[in-house]
Enzyme design. Structure first.
Site, PDB file in Angstrom:
ATOM      1  N   ASP A 155       0.813  -1.231   0.000  1.00  0.00           N
ATOM      2  CA  ASP A 155       0.000   0.000   0.000  1.00  0.00           C
ATOM      3  C   ASP A 155       0.838   1.269   0.000  1.00  0.00           C
ATOM      4  O   ASP A 155       0.441   2.308   0.551  1.00  0.00           O
ATOM      5  CB  ASP A 155      -0.965   0.025   1.217  1.00  0.00           C
ATOM      6  CG  ASP A 155      -1.761  -1.254   1.330  1.00  0.00           C
ATOM      7  OD1 ASP A 155      -2.259  -1.708   0.294  1.00  0.00           O
ATOM      8  OD2 ASP A 155      -1.841  -1.808   2.434  1.00  0.00           O
ATOM      9  N   LYS A 210       2.083   2.094  -5.212  1.00  0.00           N
ATOM     10  CA  LYS A 210       2.756   1.586  -6.428  1.00  0.00           C
ATOM     11  C   LYS A 210       1.929   1.831  -7.680  1.00  0.00           C
ATOM     12  O   LYS A 210       2.481   2.073  -8.741  1.00  0.00           O
ATOM     13  CB  LYS A 210       3.025   0.079  -6.298  1.00  0.00           C
ATOM     14  CG  LYS A 210       4.032  -0.264  -5.229  1.00  0.00           C
ATOM     15  CD  LYS A 210       4.218  -1.755  -5.104  1.00  0.00           C
ATOM     16  CE  LYS A 210       3.032  -2.485  -4.545  1.00  0.00           C
ATOM     17  NZ  LYS A 210       2.662  -2.147  -3.157  1.00  0.00           N
ATOM     18  N   GLY A 248      -4.220  -4.278  -4.459  1.00  0.00           N
ATOM     19  CA  GLY A 248      -5.194  -3.282  -4.887  1.00  0.00           C
ATOM     20  C   GLY A 248      -4.429  -2.031  -5.275  1.00  0.00           C
ATOM     21  O   GLY A 248      -3.945  -1.318  -4.416  1.00  0.00           O
ATOM     22  N   HIS A 249      -4.246  -1.820  -6.579  1.00  0.00           N
ATOM     23  CA  HIS A 249      -3.475  -0.665  -7.037  1.00  0.00           C
ATOM     24  C   HIS A 249      -4.441   0.426  -7.509  1.00  0.00           C
ATOM     25  O   HIS A 249      -5.208   0.223  -8.433  1.00  0.00           O
ATOM     26  CB  HIS A 249      -2.508  -1.086  -8.154  1.00  0.00           C
ATOM     27  CG  HIS A 249      -1.435  -2.020  -7.661  1.00  0.00           C
ATOM     28  ND1 HIS A 249      -0.574  -2.684  -8.485  1.00  0.00           N
ATOM     29  CD2 HIS A 249      -1.089  -2.377  -6.399  1.00  0.00           C
ATOM     30  CE1 HIS A 249       0.255  -3.411  -7.749  1.00  0.00           C
ATOM     31  NE2 HIS A 249      -0.050  -3.246  -6.493  1.00  0.00           N
ATOM     32  N   GLN A 254       2.111  -6.074  -3.259  1.00  0.00           N
ATOM     33  CA  GLN A 254       2.383  -6.143  -1.808  1.00  0.00           C
ATOM     34  C   GLN A 254       3.664  -5.356  -1.476  1.00  0.00           C
ATOM     35  O   GLN A 254       3.939  -4.366  -2.117  1.00  0.00           O
ATOM     36  CB  GLN A 254       2.493  -7.600  -1.318  1.00  0.00           C
ATOM     37  CG  GLN A 254       1.162  -8.331  -1.267  1.00  0.00           C
ATOM     38  CD  GLN A 254       0.691  -8.815  -2.614  1.00  0.00           C
ATOM     39  OE1 GLN A 254       1.418  -9.442  -3.347  1.00  0.00           O
ATOM     40  NE2 GLN A 254      -0.545  -8.541  -2.951  1.00  0.00           N
TER      41      GLN A 254
HETATM   42  P1  IMP Z   1      -2.667 -12.827   1.722  1.00  0.00           P
HETATM   43  O1  IMP Z   1      -1.697 -12.276   0.740  1.00  0.00           O
HETATM   44  O2  IMP Z   1      -4.107 -12.577   1.353  1.00  0.00           O
HETATM   45  O3  IMP Z   1      -2.400 -14.264   2.036  1.00  0.00           O
HETATM   46  O4  IMP Z   1      -2.476 -12.047   3.119  1.00  0.00           O
HETATM   47  C1  IMP Z   1      -1.292 -12.188   3.897  1.00  0.00           C
HETATM   48  C2  IMP Z   1      -0.901 -10.854   4.537  1.00  0.00           C
HETATM   49  O5  IMP Z   1      -0.493  -9.945   3.524  1.00  0.00           O
HETATM   50  C3  IMP Z   1      -2.045 -10.168   5.287  1.00  0.00           C
HETATM   51  O6  IMP Z   1      -1.498  -9.470   6.393  1.00  0.00           O
HETATM   52  C4  IMP Z   1      -2.562  -9.159   4.274  1.00  0.00           C
HETATM   53  O7  IMP Z   1      -3.203  -8.056   4.902  1.00  0.00           O
HETATM   54  C5  IMP Z   1      -1.269  -8.749   3.610  1.00  0.00           C
HETATM   55  N1  IMP Z   1      -1.460  -8.267   2.233  1.00  0.00           N
HETATM   56  C6  IMP Z   1      -1.702  -9.006   1.142  1.00  0.00           C
HETATM   57  N2  IMP Z   1      -1.796  -8.228   0.057  1.00  0.00           N
HETATM   58  C7  IMP Z   1      -1.583  -6.977   0.465  1.00  0.00           C
HETATM   59  C8  IMP Z   1      -1.522  -5.713  -0.215  1.00  0.00           C
HETATM   60  O8  IMP Z   1      -1.651  -5.607  -1.438  1.00  0.00           O
HETATM   61  N3  IMP Z   1      -1.268  -4.628   0.560  1.00  0.00           N
HETATM   62  C9  IMP Z   1      -1.066  -4.720   1.909  1.00  0.00           C
HETATM   63  N4  IMP Z   1      -1.110  -5.869   2.576  1.00  0.00           N
HETATM   64  C10 IMP Z   1      -1.371  -6.988   1.866  1.00  0.00           C
END
Ligand code: IMP
Length: 425
Positions: free
Chosen positions: A13, A16, A40-41, A225
């Site tokens: 977040d 990007k 989520g971009h 991420q």
């Molecule tokens: P997962 O990727 O859905 O398995 O989530 C694993 C961890 O990564 C959790 O803490 C999510 O909140 C975090 N996470 C996954 N994708 C994002 C992102 O795009 N931005 C911020 N945190 C993320």
């Protein structure tokens, strides 16, 4: 012309989407290399806000070829919905290609994601529930179904049957999460997706990138991420299941590291994190609430409120070690405009020791306390500023200090969500 990687340098977040959109106008190709629709971009163009979860943020430029690399996990229902939404908003997604080697998310992945989180109770990771982790588990366990398998009916049926039997057993017995997975319905659903995306499927993303680079074209490899969510280097197990770091780009696209010329780290001027896990500089006071509200710190994918904190230079130094940044893009500087003082964490206090490296042991990390230096705020609006020189003196000093502590030069500063709100150095 260069191959550039863009990486989230903190916990995701960082903004990007906006920086990728900015750089994309000079690119010939933009390739996503890992993650899935957990990302989520957000891209703001004029009065329209676009939220992309899977499609590379270069899609808004018709001359840019956008590619979903082999390292991405693709939920085809989400992909198709995203393509359709773009079409309705006047953006043509026909310039999109998808690697046949990318793995597919199935309904049982989403169910396992939810069931695991439920069973973990207090120890839950706080995933996005999109099935990302379980899909990567199948990939590593060599059970995964890839995009290319959609076009080989025998292979698809064989793999799907195995997975449905295995996952039904796991969900109903181990997770006590009663479900009925219908083989025929899932097969039909995915064959429908297969027809829809067929013309976008390519054999391999790496050969496209290599060819483009050898023809002197510019390619952007877009991470999702953030570094601290990296499955190897982040705050394991409170991480995602892929490698967002710059090295992940080689694997998730299919090129060697010597093809990459530059690595841009996107850095928020403060820090946020979604989901569980240690966060040394988290602010549990009204300053944290102020950052959340002013910065719009709610997840683009899940809408969850983000945890907010001060800038952590220990994290950034580690992030630079992992990614090898050639430059930084600092985002959301304007969110700090009204604050009288701004803190930077320069080290951690652990017991009576001071440490300046990021500990691998979460038990240690949980006991670390931030050592701050405080800089005076600038208490001036920066959202109309066009050049670095025009920034208030204290804002310039803050940027210079961040650069000095992270060990990488700053080339871009974002001072608002819209396309034009950027300072180039
Ligand atoms: P997962 O990727 O859905 O398995 O989530 C694993 C961890 O990564 C959790 O803490 C999510 O909140 C975090 N996470 C996954 N994708 C994002 C992102 O795009 N931005 C911020 N945190 C993320």
């Amino acid at each position: 012309m260069p191959v550039t990687v863009i990486v989230g340098s903190q916990w995701g977040d960082e903004g990007k989407g906006k920086i990728t959109d900015l750089l994309s106008k000079d690119m010939d190709m933009v390739v996503r290399y890992q993650g899935g629709n957990n990302a989520g971009h957000t891209v703001v163009i004029g009065d329209k806000t676009f939220k992309l979860h899977l499609i590379p943020s270069g899609i808004f430029y018709p001359n840019v070829r956008c590619v979903i690399g082999n390292g991405v996990v693709v939920d085809p229902a989400v992909l198709i919905e995203e393509m359709e939404k773009l079409r309705v908003q006047g953006v043509d997604p026909s310039n999109l290609s998808i690697s046949s080697r990318a793995h597919l998310i199935f309904p049982y992945h989403r169910l396992i994601d939810q069931a695991q989180e439920k069973k973990r109770e207090a120890g839950r990771i706080g995933t996005t529930s999109r099935g990302i982790g379980p899909c990567y588990v199948d990939k590593i366990n060599r059970r995964g179904i890839r995009v290319g398998d959609l076009y080989n009916l025998d292979t698809l049926k064989e793999k799907l049957l195995w997975n449905i039997q295995e996952k039904s057993f796991q969900l109903n017995n181990f997770y006590e999460f009663p479900v009925e997975l219908n083989f025929d319905a899932i097969l039909d659903e995915y064959l429908g997706y297969a027809r829809f995306i067929k013309k976008h499927v390519i054999d391999d993303s790496g050969s496209l990138v290599k060819k483009a680079a050898s023809e002197g074209k510019s390619v952007l490899l877009e991470g999702a991420q953030g570094t601290m969510l990296d499955v190897d280097h982040g705050t394991y197990p409170f991480v995602t299941s892929s490698n967002p770091v710059s090295g992940g780009a080689c694997i998730g696209v299919g090129v060697g590291p010597t093809l990459i010329n530059s690595v841009i780290g996107v850095v928020k001027a403060y820090l946020t994190r979604v989901g569980s896990g240690p966060f040394v500089t988290e602010i549990n006071s009204e300053v944290g609430d102020f950052l959340r509200e002013k910065g719009g710190e709610y997840g683009a994918t899940t809408g969850r409120p983000r945890r907010c904190g001060w800038y952590d230079a220990v994290v950034m130094k580690y992030s630079n070690q992992l990614n090898g940044f050639t430059s930084l893009a600092i985002t959301k500087l304007d969110v700090l405009d009204e604050l009288p003082g701004i803190k930077i964490c320069t080290a951690y206090k652990y017991g009576n020791q001071q440490i300046d490296h990021f500990p691998s042991d979460l038990k240690v990390l949980e006991q670390c306390e931030p050592v701050y230096e405080e800089m005076p705020g600038w208490k001036q609006d920066t959202t109309q500023v066009k050049t670095f020189d025009e920034l208030p003196l204290n804002a310039k000093k803050y940027i210079q200090r961040l650069s000095q502590l992270s060990g990488a030069p700053v080339n871009l500063i974002s001072i608002g969500a819209e396309r034009g709100k950027i300072i180039k150095l």
